[in-house]
Enzyme design. Sequence first.
Site, short mmCIF file in Angstrom:
data_model
loop_
_atom_site.label_atom_id
_atom_site.label_comp_id
_atom_site.label_asym_id
_atom_site.label_seq_id
_atom_site.Cartn_x
_atom_site.Cartn_y
_atom_site.Cartn_z
N GLU A 182 0.73 -1.25 0.03
CA GLU A 182 0.05 0.00 0.12
C GLU A 182 0.86 1.37 0.00
O GLU A 182 0.24 2.16 0.59
CB GLU A 182 -0.81 0.09 1.36
CG GLU A 182 -1.79 -1.47 1.31
CD GLU A 182 -3.21 -1.03 2.24
OE1 GLU A 182 -3.11 -0.12 2.87
OE2 GLU A 182 -4.22 -1.93 1.71
N GLU A 189 -5.15 -9.32 1.76
CA GLU A 189 -5.72 -8.92 3.03
C GLU A 189 -7.20 -9.24 2.76
O GLU A 189 -7.86 -8.48 1.51
CB GLU A 189 -5.62 -7.78 3.52
CG GLU A 189 -4.20 -7.26 4.21
CD GLU A 189 -4.00 -5.91 4.77
OE1 GLU A 189 -5.01 -5.07 4.71
OE2 GLU A 189 -3.00 -5.66 5.01
#
Length: 464
Positions: free
Chosen positions: A155, A257
């Site tokens: 990210e 995730e």
Amino acid sequence: MKYSSLILSSLLAITSIEAASLPVINVTGNAFFNSETGERFYIRGVDYQPGGSSELEDPLADYDVCSRDIPIFKDLGLNTIRVYSVDNSQDHSECMNLLAENDIYLILDVNTPDASISRSDPGCSYNADYLQNIFATMDEFSNYTNTLGYFAGNEVINDEGTLFTAPYVKAVVRDMKKYQSARNQRSIPVGYSAADVASLRLELAEYLNCGNDSEARIDMLGVNDYSWCGDSSFTVSGYKEKVELYADFNIPIFLSEFGCNEVVSSRPFTEIKSIYSTSMSGVFSGGLVYEYSEEGSNYGLVNISSDGTTITKLQDYYNLQSEYNSTSDPSGDGGYSTSYTYSDCPTDWNFTITVPDTPSDAETYFKNGAGEGTGFDADTEQACDDDAYYISTTGVSSTTKTKTSSKSSASSASSALSSGSSASSSYVASSTTSASSSSSAGGAALTSYGLTSLFAMIAAGFFM
Ligand SMILES: *[C@@H]1O[C@H](CO)[C@@H](O)[C@H](O)[C@H]1NC(C)=O
Ligand SMILES: *[C@@H]1O[C@H](CO)[C@@H](O)[C@H](O)[C@H]1NC(C)=O
Ligand SMILES: *[C@@H]1O[C@H](CO)[C@@H](O)[C@H](O)[C@H]1NC(C)=O
Ligand SMILES: *[C@@H]1O[C@H](CO)[C@@H](O)[C@H](O)[C@H]1NC(C)=O
Ligand SMILES: *[C@@H]1O[C@H](CO)[C@@H](O)[C@H](O)[C@H]1NC(C)=O
Ligand SMILES: *[C@@H]1O[C@H](CO)[C@@H](O)[C@H](O)[C@H]1NC(C)=O
């Protein structure tokens, strides 16, 4: 040497010679395969960061910790864990061997909070000290056959305004692959774990997988995706749309995730039936549930007592275990494909997409090796701009982290430990397509940059 310690050291020697090893997982086309059985490999995993993003802890360097949890991974039905940060100055053999004995692979993020690519000043953070640190981590993990893959970043790009850091992510991917080949290490797949920013999903994935320089392309893509909330469905969740979006990628893609905790008080994990079905297996290779332990934001499968000795399985744990148990992998090759090629590079971005050259000071590592790792003491962004604007970590835990960090920093939060927050930030981003857009646990989703800047100011001692 006393006789007893002589016996002990001989026993230890035998143990290390007979260390468990698992079949290497290889990439062919857009899927993973067990290199011994030839069977397709689907990740059944959890994200493992006991202590959360608040306390920097390497669970694979502490045998008390990993030996407490690995039997539980086994009981849950896992074959993979993801760890967000490790201390490369420590030995990991006991935990890696125990994982192998339990048929569990590792996906490892190579960054640490103070040695990562900074969103605010990527050019500065991409330096030789940084590369030394991640190369030393690769030296530590490359020999284990159960190291399934590395994430070069997590990210780093979390909105349109941070897209300009993407060439640095590609540079890190290229350098890691170059290091593996220069140091004769096994070609462990190098990937990136992407935040779910709807407007960037496709173009970022394509950029990371574009160009005829194969070293600068990712070998696998992890997508953090919280779009299946409650008892949703393949179409309502938006999973269907993502299967279509990534349909012609030539690399393995998986959920790095998942596990939206909205809508219901305990997650039913009905997405398991979809993820391991032929409606997804042509494109996706399983995923990792966020996250093993409860860290204050309602994403935990288990509670760990404050003294670390007792694990309490929560309802989410039993739900997930039951879903895994009643869901087998698709038969055969799951419809994987070898017929696609890498992506075309974007032509309309508002910055140069050229991958930066390796810093010249780092060339020595390819020839001579990286040398010793400095673990969590590594701080490779000292000279960089500490612009707090792009901190994305949220909530109590990240504040604690920033406070206890030796250096307050925007950049430190940038990749390695953004995971705790990623749940919330990616949830916000994906809400345009997901079934629900209510806020994430603890109101974290509502955190604005204003609030995170406030955290940074607190951490920087502004009010002290
Ligand atoms: C697959 O794994 C085996 C065992 O490590 C290795 O020898 C082989 O080169 C790998 N194949 C590919 C295509 O990477
Ligand atoms: C990995 O294997 C190589 C070659 O056998 C060896 O030189 C190196 O010390 C090993 N690394 C670790 C961390 O055990
Ligand atoms: C490129 O444009 C986007 C908006 O479309 C903006 O958010 C971003 O800051 C711009 N990037 C650069 C490097 O100018
Ligand atoms: C790769 O692309 C570059 C620029 O687009 C081009 O100059 C080069 O010839 C290409 N190399 C190969 C092997 O296709
Ligand atoms: C888990 O821990 C939280 C506090 O951290 C507590 O509120 C909750 O009751 C615990 N759950 C179980 C089942 O022990
Ligand atoms: C489900 O659990 C049973 C009983 O523990 C076990 O024998 C079986 O292998 C499990 N199935 C799967 C798919 O994990």
